[in-house]
Design an enzyme around this catalytic site. Sequence first.
Site, PDB file in Angstrom:
ATOM      1  CG  ASP A  12     -97.334  -2.265  71.649  1.00  0.00           C
ATOM      2  OD1 ASP A  12     -97.752  -1.219  71.139  1.00  0.00           O
ATOM      3  OD2 ASP A  12     -97.154  -3.245  72.312  1.00  0.00           O
ATOM      4  CB  ILE A  13     -98.704   2.705  68.366  1.00  0.00           C
ATOM      5  CG1 ILE A  13     -99.383   3.793  68.455  1.00  0.00           C
ATOM      6  CG2 ILE A  13     -99.490   1.627  68.175  1.00  0.00           C
ATOM      7  CD1 ILE A  13     -98.702   4.681  67.108  1.00  0.00           C
ATOM      8  CG  ASN A  26    -108.146  -3.357  57.496  1.00  0.00           C
ATOM      9  OD1 ASN A  26    -109.407  -2.341  57.263  1.00  0.00           O
ATOM     10  ND2 ASN A  26    -108.009  -4.511  58.026  1.00  0.00           N
ATOM     11  N   GLY A  34    -100.874  -6.239  62.222  1.00  0.00           N
ATOM     12  CA  GLY A  34     -99.962  -4.955  62.049  1.00  0.00           C
ATOM     13  C   GLY A  34    -100.480  -4.340  63.371  1.00  0.00           C
ATOM     14  CG  ASP A  36    -106.550  -2.192  61.564  1.00  0.00           C
ATOM     15  OD1 ASP A  36    -107.270  -1.501  62.348  1.00  0.00           O
ATOM     16  OD2 ASP A  36    -107.547  -2.408  60.396  1.00  0.00           O
ATOM     17  CB  SER A 124     -97.572   2.708  54.191  1.00  0.00           C
ATOM     18  OG  SER A 124     -99.470   3.921  53.664  1.00  0.00           O
ATOM     19  N   GLY A 126     -95.231  -1.118  56.342  1.00  0.00           N
ATOM     20  CA  GLY A 126     -95.364  -2.134  57.038  1.00  0.00           C
ATOM     21  C   GLY A 126     -95.520  -3.076  55.564  1.00  0.00           C
ATOM     22  CB  VAL A 127     -98.754  -5.290  55.069  1.00  0.00           C
ATOM     23  CG1 VAL A 127     -98.262  -6.467  56.108  1.00  0.00           C
ATOM     24  CG2 VAL A 127     -99.386  -5.173  55.396  1.00  0.00           C
TER      25      VAL A 127
END
Length: 170
Positions: A12-13, A26, A34, A36, A124, A126-127
């Site tokens: 986990d970051i 974003n 995510g 963010d 980038s 992920g979603v």
Amino acid sequence: MPDANVTLVQGDITEQTVDAVVNAANSSLLGGGGVDGAIHRKGGPEILAECRRLRDAQYPEGLPTGEAVATTAGRLPARWVIHTVGPVWARSEDRSELLASCYRESLRAARGLGARTVAFPAISTGVYGWPLDDGARIAVATARREGEGFDEVRFVLFDERSYGVFAAEV
């Protein structure tokens, strides 16, 4: 440059004890899903407050893709959060340079803060739909090329599959 400073960890970051954690933000800088969302939730309101000030003072239209800006890390175990906006992957357009710019500009911002250790997510992938193998190739190559002077450039991969793909590049 030796590759010894590029490391990988599965986890986990938001739990990384480093000088700077990179947020796959974003463009609004006001949180989201995510990585963010996790950084904003765990880091607390101090991060959002600084992001709002940045929006008001420097980025009224939002942070452009490929750029990076730093804030406090709030309640995270890091000192700073470096926010960068990754490109959305498109089959019809090569946006690789924008993705590399996220890593390069984040390292530049970290260097400017005096950070010695930096933790990155897989920006980038992920979603935003970037193919994981290509994202890993760009991330690791850019970290090797631009990571001089850092004690550690760490990639924090959320799952076993991502870890394996990045491990093939390191």
